[in-house]
Design a protein around this motif. Structure first.
Motif, PDB file in Angstrom:
ATOM      1  N   PRO A 187       0.842  -1.205   0.000  1.00 25.46           N
ATOM      2  CA  PRO A 187       0.000   0.000   0.000  1.00 25.46           C
ATOM      3  C   PRO A 187       0.874   1.251   0.000  1.00 25.46           C
ATOM      4  N   ASP A 216      -1.204   7.041  -0.174  1.00 25.37           N
ATOM      5  CA  ASP A 216      -2.426   7.526  -0.822  1.00 25.37           C
ATOM      6  C   ASP A 216      -3.676   6.842  -0.277  1.00 25.37           C
ATOM      7  N   ASP A 217      -3.514   5.663   0.316  1.00 28.47           N
ATOM      8  CA  ASP A 217      -4.615   4.940   0.955  1.00 28.47           C
ATOM      9  C   ASP A 217      -4.290   4.870   2.449  1.00 28.47           C
TER      10      ASP A 217
END
Length: 170
Positions: free
Chosen positions: A3, A6-7
């Motif tokens: 990941p 941005d998440d």
């Protein structure tokens, strides 16, 4: 795929997993406290054999300097402003213990009245005494003795020392 920031939810879960699996270090913080004649303060713990420098173990997520201030207040009723970092000693695993980072801070010099009236304030200590550095070397165990020598050297040179099991490496 890893990941990214941005998440945020996935990123924080990823970081939390890394935090869960990475090594954790035990941390101790001790003080070099002297009286006006240059004697060193030692304490006699009730929970282990032998004399020690005043201080103790940090609690989870507690900075070493704050751990030392807490321990000095709890055990000796001392409120002291720490003056300098003197020693960081990486202690390898030994016996049942994992490795550790041991800090020694310069806690200055007590005036004659404070030094004369210093007493343990909880049941973890049976005694507190100012002794000459030579006598301290006789009373302390090997690891603490080498750390004390390094702390005295660092206080004199005004340069902190980094040790591996009591031996300077930097």
């Amino acid at each position: 795929m890893r990941p990214t920031p941005d998440d945020p939810q996935a990123w924080n879960a990823y970081l939390a997993e890394g935090n869960r699996t990475q090594a954790r270090k035990r941390v101790s913080a001790d003080a070099l406290i002297r009286d006006r004649s240059g004697r060193v303060l030692l304490v006699n713990p009730t929970y282990k054999p032998g004399w020690d420098l005043p201080g103790g173990m940090a609690e989870a997520n507690e900075p070493p300097d704050e751990a030392l201030s807490r321990e000095l207040k709890e055990e000796l009723d001392l409120d002291i402003t720490l003056r300098a970092l003197l020693v960081v000693d990486w202690v390898p695993p030994h016996g049942p213990w994992d490795d550790q980072l041991a800090f020694i801070f310069d806690a200055g010099t007590l005036d004659d009245d404070r030094a004369a009236h210093l007493r343990p304030h909880d049941d973890e200590l049976s005694e507190a005494a100012f002794v000459t550095p030579a006598r301290a070397r006789e009373l302390l165990g090997d690891r603490t003795r080498t750390r004390l020598d390094a702390a005295l050297q660092a206080a004199q040179s005004q340069r902190p020392l980094y040790l591996h099991d009591g031996r300077p490496v930097l």
